[in-house]
Motif scaffolding. Structure first.
Motif, mmCIF file in Angstrom:
data_model
loop_
_atom_site.group_PDB
_atom_site.id
_atom_site.type_symbol
_atom_site.label_atom_id
_atom_site.label_comp_id
_atom_site.label_asym_id
_atom_site.label_seq_id
_atom_site.Cartn_x
_atom_site.Cartn_y
_atom_site.Cartn_z
ATOM 1 N N HIS A 471 -46.647 -62.090 -46.538
ATOM 2 C CA HIS A 471 -48.074 -61.720 -46.577
ATOM 3 C C HIS A 471 -48.598 -61.799 -48.010
ATOM 4 N N ILE A 472 -48.289 -62.896 -48.680
ATOM 5 C CA ILE A 472 -48.725 -63.066 -50.055
ATOM 6 C C ILE A 472 -49.371 -64.436 -50.212
ATOM 7 N N GLY A 473 -50.492 -64.504 -50.881
ATOM 8 C CA GLY A 473 -51.209 -65.756 -51.094
ATOM 9 C C GLY A 473 -51.527 -65.935 -52.571
ATOM 10 N N ASN A 474 -51.907 -67.152 -52.954
ATOM 11 C CA ASN A 474 -52.212 -67.427 -54.354
ATOM 12 C C ASN A 474 -53.678 -67.801 -54.516
ATOM 13 N N TRP A 475 -54.232 -67.567 -55.725
ATOM 14 C CA TRP A 475 -55.620 -67.869 -56.002
ATOM 15 C C TRP A 475 -55.749 -68.471 -57.389
ATOM 16 N N ARG A 492 -56.271 -64.847 -44.558
ATOM 17 C CA ARG A 492 -55.726 -64.066 -43.447
ATOM 18 C C ARG A 492 -55.602 -62.599 -43.827
ATOM 19 N N ILE A 493 -55.222 -62.318 -45.088
ATOM 20 C CA ILE A 493 -55.110 -60.921 -45.527
ATOM 21 C C ILE A 493 -56.476 -60.249 -45.478
ATOM 22 N N PHE A 494 -57.520 -60.931 -45.987
ATOM 23 C CA PHE A 494 -58.862 -60.362 -46.021
ATOM 24 C C PHE A 494 -59.592 -60.517 -44.686
ATOM 25 N N MET A 568 -54.923 -67.464 -62.873
ATOM 26 C CA MET A 568 -54.144 -67.815 -61.690
ATOM 27 C C MET A 568 -53.337 -66.599 -61.275
ATOM 28 N N GLY A 569 -53.272 -66.358 -59.979
ATOM 29 C CA GLY A 569 -52.532 -65.179 -59.563
ATOM 30 C C GLY A 569 -52.226 -65.164 -58.085
ATOM 31 N N THR A 570 -51.728 -64.018 -57.622
ATOM 32 C CA THR A 570 -51.355 -63.833 -56.224
ATOM 33 C C THR A 570 -51.909 -62.511 -55.719
ATOM 34 N N ILE A 571 -52.085 -62.446 -54.407
ATOM 35 C CA ILE A 571 -52.484 -61.202 -53.731
ATOM 36 C C ILE A 571 -51.524 -60.995 -52.570
#
Length: 827
Positions: A471-475, A492-494, A568-571
Motif C-alpha cells: 500500500h505504498i505509492g510514489n510521487w 487507490r490510497i486516496f 520526489m517521494g512516497t506515500i
C-alpha cells in the motif's frame, strides 16, 4: 468457452460447430419450412436409411413414446448397441447410462411439446474415452401438422473442441508475453491489449478497449522522415520495424521499439498488429556509445594509434580507420585475412608475432610486443602492440583484440637522442597504458550499464508489485510548474479518480486532514529551505469523509546551481499499522502484568503450601510409624497412600518453585566456563550415573555469558532425563557437544543419548509443563523438568528443541548467544 482473448486478431462471427449433415437435410427438410420435417414417401425412407448407414454422424428416430424407430450404425457404435435391437425400445430399455437419460428425455419432451428444433453440445465419457457431440433434435410432422417423430443427429466435434483448447492455450501464451502486443482496427481502435501492454503502459485492457491507440499512449514519430518511411513500407510490404516515442499512464516518456504488421482483406485494410518493447535505456546507452566511439576515433587519430580484432574462426581481421593509415592501406579494402597482414611484418619479427600470439592463445593472458612492418609504399614502420584474447564459456579462444601504435618516430628519436631515451619510453608507455585503460574502462562501463539496465527493469517490475502489496505509492512534484504526478497506488490510497484530480500541490494539501495541513505544509517548506529529506505521518480525508493515516517521505532534487527544482517521494497507507501498534502496546502491557501476577502467584502458592504439606506428611508418617500393623490392612494401605501422595506433592511443589525461580531468582549473566559447569553437574549426578553404569562424554565446550546456576540446572535436567529414560538392557551413553553458528552469532549445544526415545509427533509436547509421555508407575517425575529447561534457555535468548525416533535414543539441542557483550543479546 471464455471470452475472445485475442488470438483472432480481427474476429468474425463464425460457428465452428456448423452441421456436416447437409445430406440428411436434403432428404428430410420440407421445402415449405426450414424447421420441420413432413411426411415423405417410402422411397425417401429407403434412400435415407441407405444413406445414413454410411454417414459418420449418429442418427436415430424417436416416436412419441420415446422409442427408437430407427438407428444407424454410427449411433449404435457410440452407445455400443446393435442398431437392429434398438427398434421400438426406449433408452432405459437399452441401458443407456443414467447420467444421460434425464437430459435426453427432457429435450425429447420439449421438442414433442413445442415442435421446435433443439440443438446443444453433448459430452460423453463412455468406455474411458471423452467425446463431444453437437446434437440436433428435429421434429417430423404429419401432413396435418401434428408431430409424428423426432430425428436426432449427433456429430462428433471432439477435434474441434481440441482445436478450441489449443487456441485458448495460444491466447494465454500471448497474454503472458512481457512485451506489449496490441491490435487495432482500421480506425485505430484498440481490439487487443495483453498483460505485457498493461505492465508497459500502466493501463488495464478494460480501460482502453475500443479507444484510439494514439490518444492512449501518445504514439509519436521520432522524425517526419521516419513517419514517411514507415508509411511507405506499410503500403508496399505491410510491415515496419523501428522506434517511436510513447507515454505511460503516469506521463513518463519512453522510447519504444515497434514491429508492425498491417492486415488486409481483398485489398481492404482491416487493422494492424503491433509488438512493442521498451528500449528507453538501450537508446540512452547507444547514444553514449556512439559519443564514446567518436571520442575514441579522435583519440586514435591524435595518438597515431589504432585497434584491430581478429576473428580466429573466420580468419578475418577488422581494423579501425587509423590503423589503415598506419599500415598505408586503403580503408575501403576491409576484411583482410590474417595471412596477408602477417606478410607485411618484417621477416625477423614474424617469429615474435607467432610466439606471442601462440602463448596468448594458450594462456589466455594479455600480451604486448613491438614489430617492424613494410608498408606498400616501401616505408618501414615500427609498431607497438597491446592485446588480449577473448574466449567462450568453455575457454576456447574466439578472437584477439589488440591496440597498435605507430612508434616509428619515437624509435628514430631514440636512435638520434640516446640521452632522451628513458623519458621518451616513459611517455610512450604511459600513453599506451592510458589507451588500454580506456578500452578496459569502456568494456567495464558497457557491462555495468547492461547490468544496470537489467536490474532497473527487474526493480521496476518488483516496485509495482511491492507498492501494491505494501500500500505504498510514489510521487513527483515539479516545483517550477507545480505539476504533481502520482502513481496508481496513491490514487487507490486516496480513493480518487486520476481524471478528476487537479495535479497540483494545493490539490494534494486539500486532501490532508485540516488538523495536519499546517504541519505538512511547514514540513515541505522546511525541506525545501534546508534542502534535506523529510519523513512525516499525517491523516488524510477520503471522499466519504473517513480518515486514513499515511507516511509521507520525500527528498529534494537540486539542479547544477544547487537550486531545488523537484521533490520526489512516497506515500504509504499505515492506518492498519498504527492500529496494530496501539493494540500491540496494550497487549504487551497486559501480558507483562499477567506474567508478573502468575509468577508471584506460583511462587507464593507453592511456598505457602509447603508448611501445611510438611505438617500432613509429618503426622501421616508418625501414624504410619506408631500404628503400622496395629490397625487392619486397609488402614495401613490408606496411610501408605497418604504418605506417598504427600511426598509427590512436596516434589511437585519444589519443581513448581524451581520453575518460578527461573524468573524470580535470576542472576546476572557473567562469563561462564561451560566445562566447569558440566563437571559439577556430573558430580551432582554421580550416584545415578554409577547405579546405571552410565558413560558420559563431551567435546570441548565454549565459554558463554550466562547465569551459571541456571546453566547447571539446564544440564542436570537434560542429563538426568537421559539416565532416567534409558533402555533396561543397555547402559546409558550420553554425549555433550557444541558448535558455533557464525551466521546467527550463537552456539548450538546438543545432549544425545541411546535411550528409549519418543515418537516425532511428541517433540513439542514434551516441553509443556506437566506433560508426560509415560505413566508415573513406570517413570517417576512431575513433567516439569523440560519446561524448566525451556524457560532457562529462553531467558538466555536461545531456543530448545529435540529430535528422536522411538527406540533409537534422543538428541536435545539448545542455543546460547555467542556475543562478547551480553547486554546486546540478553534481556
Amino acid at each position: 468457452m471464455e471470452k475472445n482473448t485475442g488470438v483472432n486478431i480481427f474476429p468474425e462471427k463464425t460457428n465452428i460447430h456448423q452441421q456436416p449433415a447437409e445430406r440428411f437435410n436434403e432428404i428430410h427438410h420440407s421445402p415449405k419450412s426450414d424447421t420441420r420435417i413432413t411426411g415423405h414417401s417410402k422411397q425417401d425412407i429407403k434412400d435415407f436409411e441407405a444413406l445414413s448407414k454410411h454417414l459418420s454422424e449418429a442418427i436415430t428416430i424417436y416416436d412419441e413414446k420415446f422409442r427408437h424407430i430407427y438407428a444407424n450404425p454410427a449411433f449404435g457404435q457410440i452407445w455400443d448397441i446393435d442398431p437392429e435391437k434398438c427398434k421400438m425400445k426406449t433408452d432405459r430399455e437399452l441401458s443407456i447410462p443414467d447420467e444421460y437419460l434425464d437430459n435426453i428425455e427432457t429435450i425429447l419432451d420439449k421438442v414433442f411439446k413445442t415442435g421446435e428444433i433443439q440443438s446443444f453440445e453433448f459430452r460423453l465419457n463412455l468406455f474411458g474415452e471423452l467425446k463431444y457431440y453437437n446434437t440436433r433434435y428435429i421434429p417430423e410432422f404429419n401432413d396435418n401438422n401434428s408431430l409424428k417423430s423426432v430425428y436426432v443427429i449427433m456429430d462428433d466435434i471432439t477435434p474441434l473442441k481440441d482445436k478450441e483448447d489449443e487456441i485458448e492455450f495460444q491466447a494465454d501464451i500471448l497474454s503472458k508475453v512481457n512485451d506489449a502486443i496490441i491490435t487495432v482496427d482500421h480506425q485505430n481502435h484498440i481490439l487487443y491489449w495483453n498483460e505485457g501492454a498493461e505492465k508497459l503502459f500502466g493501463f488495464n485492457f478494460e480501460d482502453v478497449e475500443g479507444k484510439i491507440l494514439s490518444e492512449i499512449i501518445g504514439y509519436r514519430w521520432i522524425s517526419k522522415d521516419d513517419k514517411k518511411r514507415a508509411l511507405r513500407q506499410l503500403e508496399t510490404s505491410g510491415t515496419w520495424h523501428g522506434e517511436n516515442v510513447c507515454f505511460k499512464s503516469n506521463g513518463e516518456k519512453i522510447t519504444i521499439e515497434s514491429s508492425v504488421k498491417a492486415f488486409y482483406n481483398n485489398k481492404n485494410y482491416m487493422g494492424t498488429l503491433l509488438l512493442m518493447h521498451d528500449v528507453t535505456e538501450p537508446v540512452k546507452i547507444r547514444k553514449t556509445l556512439e559519443k564514446n566511439y567518436k571520442q575514441l576515433q579522435e583519440a586514435q587519430r591524435i595518438g597515431h594509434a589504432g585497434n584491430w580484432e581478429w576473428d580466429i574462426q573466420d580468419n578475418v581481421i577488422t581494423w579501425s580507420d587509423e590503423l589503415y593509415n598506419i599500415y598505408g592501406l586503403d580503408p575501403d579494402q576491409r576484411g583482410a585475412k590474417f595471412d596477408s597482414i602477417f606478410n607485411m611484418v618484417h621477416p625477423e619479427d614474424q617469429n615474435v608475432v607467432d610466439e606471442v600470439l601462440m602463448n596468448a592463445l594458450n594462456d589466455h593472458k594479455p600480451f604486448s610486443y613491438e614489430i617492424r612492418i613494410f608498408r606498400p609504399d616501401g616505408d618501414l614502420k615500427v609498431i607497438s602492440c597491446q592485446g588480449e584474447v577473448a574466449t567462450d564459456f568453455a575457454g576456447h579462444p574466439l578472437k584477439i583484440i589488440c591496440v597498435e601504435q605507430d612508434i616509428t618516430e619515437r624509435k628514430q628519436i631514440e636512435e638520434s637522442l640516446e640521452k632522451a631515451k628513458n623519458e621518451l619510453e616513459i611517455r610512450v608507455e604511459k600513453r599506451t597504458r592510458e589507451l588500454k585503460t580506456a578500452n578496459e574502462m569502456l568494456k567495464i562501463e558497457l557491462e555495468e550499464r547492461e547490468k544496470a539496465e537489467k536490474e532497473l527493469k527487474n526493480s521496476q517490475r518488483n516496485l509495482a508489485k511491492a507498492q501494491k502489496m505494501a500500500h505504498i505509492g510514489n510521487w513527483n512534484w515539479n516545483i517550477n510548474t507545480n505539476q504533481l504526478s502520482w502513481s496508481g497506488e496513491i490514487y487507490r490510497i486516496f480513493e480518487l479518480n486520476p481524471e478528476s484530480f487537479d495535479s497540483g500541490f494545493e490539490a494534494f494539501l486539500s486532501q490532508v486532514h485540516p488538523d495536519d495541513r499546517d504541519f505538512v505544509n511547514e514540513s515541505v517548506k522546511k525541506a525545501l529551505n534546508k534542502k534535506k529529506p523529510y519523513c512525516i505521518d499525517h491523516s488524510i480525508i477520503l471522499p466519504d469523509n473517513s480518515q486514513k493515516i499515511v507516511r509521507n517521505q520525500a527528498e529534494v532534487v537540486l539542479n547544477s546551481d544547487g537550486k531545488a527544482v523537484k521533490m520526489m517521494g512516497t506515500i504509504q497507507d499505515i492506518t492498519d499499522i498504527k492500529k496494530a501498534e496501539e493494540n500491540q502496546k496494550m497487549l504487551i502491557e497486559e501480558l507483562k502484568r499477567s506474567n508478573n501476577e502468575l509468577q508471584q502467584f506460583a511462587y507464593v502458592t507453592s511456598h505457602d503450601l509447603q508448611e501445611p504439606l510438611r505438617t500432613i506428611a509429618s503426622f501421616t508418617q508418625l501414624l504410619e510409624k506408631r500404628y503400622k500393623d496395629r490397625l487392619d490392612s486397609d488402614a495401613d494401605e490408606f496411610i501408605e497412600y497418604i504418605v506417598e501422595a504427600a511426598k509427590r506433592m512436596q516434589i511437585l511443589i519444589n519443581d513448581l518453585l524451581d520453575y518460578s525461580r527461573v524468573s524470580t531468582r535470576k542472576k546476572e549473566f557473567k562469563l561462564t566456563h561451560t566445562e566447569e559447569v558440566l563437571k559439577n553437574v556430573i558430580s551432582n549426578l554421580r550416584v545415578a550415573i554409577d547405579e546405571n553404569k552410565s558413560l558420559i562424554t563431551s567435546d570441548p565446550l565454549p565459554d558463554v555469558y550466562a547465569d551459571s546456576g541456571q546453566l547447571s540446572q539446564l544440564f542436570q535436567n537434560l542429563i538426568g532425563n537421559a539416565i532416567k529414560f534409558r533402555k533396561s538392557e543397555i547402559p546409558p551413553k550420553i554425549n555433550i557437544t557444541a558448535r558455533k553458528d557464525k551466521e546467527n552469532n550463537e552456539y548450538i549445544f546438543s545432549v544425545s543419548d541411546n535411550g528409549i526415545g519418543f515418537e516425532p509427533q511428541y517433540k513439542d509436547r514434551i516441553f509443556t509443563i506437566f506433560q508426560r509421555l509415560h505413566t508415573r508407575e513406570k517413570y517417576s517425575g512431575t513433567g516439569i523438568g523440560l519446561s524448566v529447561a525451556k524457560k532457562i534457555v529462553e531467558r538466555h535468548g536461545g531456543q530448545i528443541w529435540a529430535e528422536s525416533e522411538y527406540g533409537t535414543g534422543s538428541t536435545f539441542f539448545f542455543t546460547l548467544p555467542s556475543d562478547e557483550n551480553p547486554e546486546k543479546m540478553f534481556k
